[in-house]
Design a protein around this motif. Structure first.
Motif, mmCIF file in Angstrom:
data_model
loop_
_atom_site.group_PDB
_atom_site.id
_atom_site.type_symbol
_atom_site.label_atom_id
_atom_site.label_comp_id
_atom_site.label_asym_id
_atom_site.label_seq_id
_atom_site.Cartn_x
_atom_site.Cartn_y
_atom_site.Cartn_z
ATOM 1 N N LYS A 50 0.370 6.746 12.831
ATOM 2 C CA LYS A 50 0.220 7.526 13.557
ATOM 3 C C LYS A 50 -1.705 6.523 13.524
ATOM 4 C CE LYS A 50 1.700 11.450 15.745
ATOM 5 N NZ LYS A 50 1.973 12.968 15.521
ATOM 6 N N MET A 51 -1.767 6.199 12.071
ATOM 7 C CA MET A 51 -3.121 5.474 11.868
ATOM 8 C C MET A 51 -2.910 4.580 12.304
ATOM 9 S SD MET A 51 -4.728 8.415 11.308
ATOM 10 C CE MET A 51 -5.769 7.831 10.520
ATOM 11 N N ILE A 52 -2.077 3.635 11.288
ATOM 12 C CA ILE A 52 -1.587 2.143 11.442
ATOM 13 C C ILE A 52 -0.833 1.840 12.400
ATOM 14 C CG2 ILE A 52 -1.445 0.551 9.227
ATOM 15 C CD1 ILE A 52 -4.788 2.458 8.743
ATOM 16 N N THR A 53 -0.882 0.367 12.813
ATOM 17 C CA THR A 53 -0.118 0.071 14.223
ATOM 18 C C THR A 53 -0.058 -1.014 13.877
ATOM 19 O OG1 THR A 53 -1.453 0.666 15.873
ATOM 20 C CG2 THR A 53 -0.018 2.437 15.497
ATOM 21 N N ASP A 54 -0.579 -1.448 13.054
ATOM 22 C CA ASP A 54 0.167 -2.836 13.280
ATOM 23 C C ASP A 54 0.069 -3.711 11.530
ATOM 24 O OD1 ASP A 54 -2.325 -2.235 11.926
ATOM 25 O OD2 ASP A 54 -3.473 -4.330 12.101
ATOM 26 N N LYS A 55 1.322 -2.566 10.761
ATOM 27 C CA LYS A 55 1.824 -3.352 9.846
ATOM 28 C C LYS A 55 3.482 -2.651 9.433
ATOM 29 C CE LYS A 55 -1.542 -5.232 7.844
ATOM 30 N NZ LYS A 55 -1.490 -6.777 7.969
ATOM 31 N N PRO A 56 4.386 -3.708 9.093
ATOM 32 C CA PRO A 56 4.700 -2.621 9.089
ATOM 33 C C PRO A 56 4.883 -1.374 8.066
ATOM 34 C CG PRO A 56 5.041 -4.624 7.476
ATOM 35 C CD PRO A 56 3.853 -4.450 8.253
ATOM 36 N N ALA A 62 -7.325 -0.424 3.380
ATOM 37 C CA ALA A 62 -6.336 -0.764 2.277
ATOM 38 C C ALA A 62 -5.056 -1.148 3.256
ATOM 39 C CB ALA A 62 -6.121 0.257 1.128
ATOM 40 N N ALA A 63 -4.903 -0.983 4.816
ATOM 41 C CA ALA A 63 -3.503 -1.256 5.120
ATOM 42 C C ALA A 63 -4.147 -3.082 6.327
ATOM 43 C CB ALA A 63 -3.826 -0.095 6.160
ATOM 44 N N ALA A 64 -5.311 -2.940 6.752
ATOM 45 C CA ALA A 64 -5.919 -3.866 6.900
ATOM 46 C C ALA A 64 -5.260 -5.348 6.474
ATOM 47 C CB ALA A 64 -7.402 -4.438 6.826
ATOM 48 N N GLY A 65 -5.239 -4.803 4.693
ATOM 49 C CA GLY A 65 -4.659 -6.558 3.842
ATOM 50 C C GLY A 65 -3.692 -6.427 2.788
ATOM 51 N N ALA A 66 -2.780 -5.062 3.628
ATOM 52 C CA ALA A 66 -2.028 -4.387 3.278
ATOM 53 C C ALA A 66 -0.774 -5.949 3.611
ATOM 54 C CB ALA A 66 -1.139 -3.300 2.485
ATOM 55 N N LYS A 67 0.909 -6.208 2.985
ATOM 56 C CA LYS A 67 1.445 -6.442 3.235
ATOM 57 C C LYS A 67 2.186 -6.194 4.059
ATOM 58 C CE LYS A 67 5.781 -9.187 1.047
ATOM 59 N NZ LYS A 67 6.032 -9.275 0.020
ATOM 60 N N LEU A 95 1.093 -0.958 -0.185
ATOM 61 C CA LEU A 95 -0.475 0.124 0.088
ATOM 62 C C LEU A 95 0.623 1.305 0.260
ATOM 63 C CD1 LEU A 95 -2.664 1.101 0.328
ATOM 64 C CD2 LEU A 95 -2.281 1.191 2.462
ATOM 65 N N ALA A 96 0.786 2.121 -1.216
ATOM 66 C CA ALA A 96 1.320 2.855 -0.842
ATOM 67 C C ALA A 96 0.295 4.711 -0.679
ATOM 68 C CB ALA A 96 2.239 3.486 -2.714
ATOM 69 N N VAL A 97 1.295 5.329 -0.025
ATOM 70 C CA VAL A 97 -0.014 6.233 0.311
ATOM 71 C C VAL A 97 0.925 7.719 0.313
ATOM 72 C CG1 VAL A 97 -1.426 6.888 2.107
ATOM 73 C CG2 VAL A 97 -0.738 4.755 2.274
ATOM 74 N N GLU A 98 0.081 8.342 -0.145
ATOM 75 C CA GLU A 98 0.926 9.661 -0.736
ATOM 76 C C GLU A 98 -0.753 10.621 -0.078
ATOM 77 O OE1 GLU A 98 1.112 10.341 -4.598
ATOM 78 O OE2 GLU A 98 2.110 12.371 -4.679
ATOM 79 N N GLY A 99 0.245 11.154 1.410
ATOM 80 C CA GLY A 99 -0.973 12.528 1.557
ATOM 81 C C GLY A 99 -1.112 11.240 2.685
ATOM 82 N N ASN A 100 -2.395 11.995 4.099
ATOM 83 C CA ASN A 100 -2.709 12.012 5.074
ATOM 84 C C ASN A 100 -3.840 11.737 5.228
ATOM 85 O OD1 ASN A 100 -2.535 14.550 5.500
ATOM 86 N ND2 ASN A 100 -0.687 14.167 7.001
ATOM 87 N N ALA A 101 -4.490 11.481 6.552
ATOM 88 C CA ALA A 101 -5.813 11.264 6.889
ATOM 89 C C ALA A 101 -6.389 12.287 7.666
ATOM 90 C CB ALA A 101 -5.832 9.700 7.203
ATOM 91 N N SER A 109 -11.920 5.712 5.901
ATOM 92 C CA SER A 109 -11.926 4.513 5.976
ATOM 93 C C SER A 109 -10.914 4.291 5.179
ATOM 94 C CB SER A 109 -13.373 4.546 6.328
ATOM 95 O OG SER A 109 -13.474 5.132 5.020
ATOM 96 N N ILE A 110 -11.206 4.674 3.918
ATOM 97 C CA ILE A 110 -10.227 3.764 2.589
ATOM 98 C C ILE A 110 -8.889 3.571 3.383
ATOM 99 C CG2 ILE A 110 -8.986 4.201 1.004
ATOM 100 C CD1 ILE A 110 -11.400 5.680 -0.443
ATOM 101 N N LEU A 111 -8.469 4.593 3.951
ATOM 102 C CA LEU A 111 -6.918 3.527 4.793
ATOM 103 C C LEU A 111 -7.001 2.353 5.554
ATOM 104 C CD1 LEU A 111 -4.072 4.511 4.620
ATOM 105 C CD2 LEU A 111 -4.344 6.524 6.608
ATOM 106 N N GLU A 112 -7.571 2.552 5.958
ATOM 107 C CA GLU A 112 -7.922 1.684 7.139
ATOM 108 C C GLU A 112 -8.151 0.109 6.347
ATOM 109 O OE1 GLU A 112 -10.883 3.836 9.992
ATOM 110 O OE2 GLU A 112 -8.555 4.021 11.365
#
Ligand code: SF4
Ligand code: SF4
Lengths: 155, 369
Positions: free
Chosen positions: B183-189, B149-154, B120-126, B144-147
């Motif tokens: 700060k939004m996603i803490t359970d993925k690298p 998409a992050a859930a299934g990302a490597k 998941l490549a994120v440009e910008g923030n939430a 919500s899209i970020l959360e």
């Protein structure tokens, strides 16, 4: 029966855009609206800051056409504070503006090849007459542009 | 787009008429810019040959697209071809042809079909204020899209300062409640690639590394890849000898300015900024801000917008040795007159007329010291 067509996101642009069109019985658009679906509040963020640095905030409005926002912001500050700028500064700003026309060439090309051609021809001339030989050499025309439009490299 | 999965990068490139020689040149260049030994070029080439392309979802939140702009301008003439083939960029609302619900369908399909595999490549923030209304895509909030998409990302790549540390929208008073990805996603690298924008070759380098070695490169405490953010601008700055000799520009058009002396007193943030600009430079390695006579802003550091006015000098300079890392110095040096300077700036400028870049007192027409 009228139909409502929504396109969101509109892609291939900078930023987030939503367009809605209302079609009437004859399938003709009777009404339409568009809205930018992102807001960052940069106008609020710049309040109370040192006016010398506001251009840097303003140019983050858009990463594709940054320069013009910076130049406009600098000009607004100067107008507000009644600052006259020397001729050289004005020339430099024009040059900056022109280089911006060249810079997003890749996006422009996606939308309007003709405009890009113009921008590139212009850049060649600009580099040439600004006496910047190095830039002339560095400048690579887009691959699709025929040599006859641009002349040989190093024009 | 999705149907052509999963060819290897080399196959795709060769189909597009890019020669083997060009591919190898690219690999060597990448290995060099990553600071890897020369054998790594072969490893990169091998990865391009053998590994299926990584599916990438590239989403845009509160941002200005300058990261994409930088990314599509990599130095090597074919770098952009290689890049766009190395990853299979299945969804990117700035570049993809599909729009509206078709675009959103693609996003959902990738999230489903490549669960746990895509980057998941994120440009910008939430935006987090007011339920995230400040950025919506297809009627859903970006938050919500970020959360989702992050859930299934490597893994997640946070492109640019927006995603890495908040950038301009998170500057005081942060009206939208913008928060960086970590700060939004803490359970993925998460790997942060800050800069406003990051250097094109840094972006390319990070992607090549992930593709080749199937893991994230070594990161510093701010989650930045050490190979690019391991040294300060100040450590590699060609004006450093003037700094050491105490020769400083004191006004934009003074003698020192013309001679290219150190910009520290003009507010240069080089001494507290970890980035590769001074060595890798910008725009096909032509120059970087200090090369054009303007100090560094410190755009790759957290909170750089609020770290005092840009044209006031830093209060103190960390140890001048060149081998300090961000972890040891810590972030956020402040300027001499941090805080209430803004009001002062307006007043000072209103009193004086700026002519020839020099402050001149209107009444006496004398330059102001
Ligand atoms: S203060 Fe800035 S201009 Fe001076 S040496 Fe350091 S990085 Fe270079
Ligand atoms: S020189 Fe400083 S402000 Fe400019 S891009 Fe590099 S790190 Fe950012």
């Amino acid at each position: 029966m009228s139909t409502r067509v929504v396109v969101d996101p509109v892609t291939r642009i900078e930023g987030h855009l939503r367009v809605e069109a209302m079609l009437n019985d004859q399938n003709v658009i009777g009404d339409a609206l568009s809205s930018g679906t992102m807001w960052r509040g940069i106008e609020l963020i710049v309040q109370g800051r040192d006016p010398r640095e506001v251009w840097a905030f303003a140019e983050r409005i858009c990463g594709v056409c940054t320069t013009i926002h910076a130049l406009a912001s600098v000009r607004s500050v100067e107008n507000a504070l009644k600052i006259d700028i020397p001729k050289n500064a004005s020339i430099i700003r024009h040059l900056m503006n022109f280089t911006q026309i060249v810079r997003p060439g890749r996006y422009i090309r996606a939308c309007a090849e003709g405009l890009s051609t113009l921008a590139e021809v212009f850049a060649r001339l600009l580099f040439r007459y600004s006496g910047n030989a190095q830039e002339v050499r560095r400048f690579r025309p887009a691959r699709h542009l025929p040599e006859r439009v641009l002349g040989p490299p190093g024009l | 787009m999705i149907a052509c999965q999963p060819a290897t990068t080399s196959e795709v490139l060769e189909r597009r008429g890019i020669s083997r020689r060009d591919i190898l040149t690219f690999c060597t260049m990448m290995a060099a810019s990553l600071g890897l030994p020369k054998e790594a070029a072969a490893q990169i080439a091998n990865a391009l040959d053998k590994k299926p392309r990584i599916p990438v979802l590239w989403i845009h939140g509160l941002e200005c697209t300058c990261c994409s702009e930088s990314f599509i301008r990599s130095t090597h003439p074919i770098a952009q071809d290689i890049l766009f083939n190395m990853i299979s960029l299945d969804y990117d609302d700035t570049l993809q042809a599909a729009a509206g619900h078709q675009a959103e369908e693609i996003r959902r399909k990738i999230m489903k079909d490549y669960k746990g595999q895509y980057l998941l490549a994120v440009e910008g923030n939430a935006p987090t204020n007011d339920g995230g209304v400040y950025c919506t895509i297809g009627g859903e909030t970006f938050t919500s899209i970020l959360e989702e998409a992050a859930a299934g990302a490597k893994a997640i790549i946070a492109w640019g300062s927006c995603a890495s540390n908040g950038c301009v929208q998170a500057a005081y008073p942060n009206p939208t409640g913008a928060k960086p990805v970590y700060k939004m996603i803490t359970d993925k690298p998460v790997i942060n690639v800050p800069g406003c924008p990051p250097i094109a070759e840094v972006m390319t380098g990070v992607l090549s590394y992930i593709l080749t070695f199937d893991r994230l490169p070594e990161l510093d405490s701010a989650k930045r890849p050490k190979m690019f953010y391991g040294q300060r601008i100040h450590d590699r700055c060609y004006r450093r000898s003037y700094f050491d000799a105490g020769q400083f520009v004191e006004a934009w058009d003074d003698e020192g300015g013309r001679k290219g002396w150190c910009l520290y007193k003009m507010g240069c943030r080089g001494p507290s900024t970890y980035n590769a600009c001074a060595s890798m430079k910008w725009n096909e390695c032509v120059s970087f801000p200090i090369g054009s006579g303007h100090g560094c802003f410190g755009c790759s550091e957290e909170g750089f917008w609020d770290n005092g006015p840009f044209y006031e000098r830093l209060a103190n300079i960390p140890n001048p040795t060149t081998d300090l890392t961000a972890d040891r110095i810590g972030l956020g040096l402040t300027t001499v007159v941090a805080g209430a300077i803004a009001a002062h700036g307006v007043a000072a400028l209103a009193k004086h007329k700026l002519v020839d870049q020099k402050l001149v007192n209107i009444e006496t027409s004398k330059p102001v010291e």
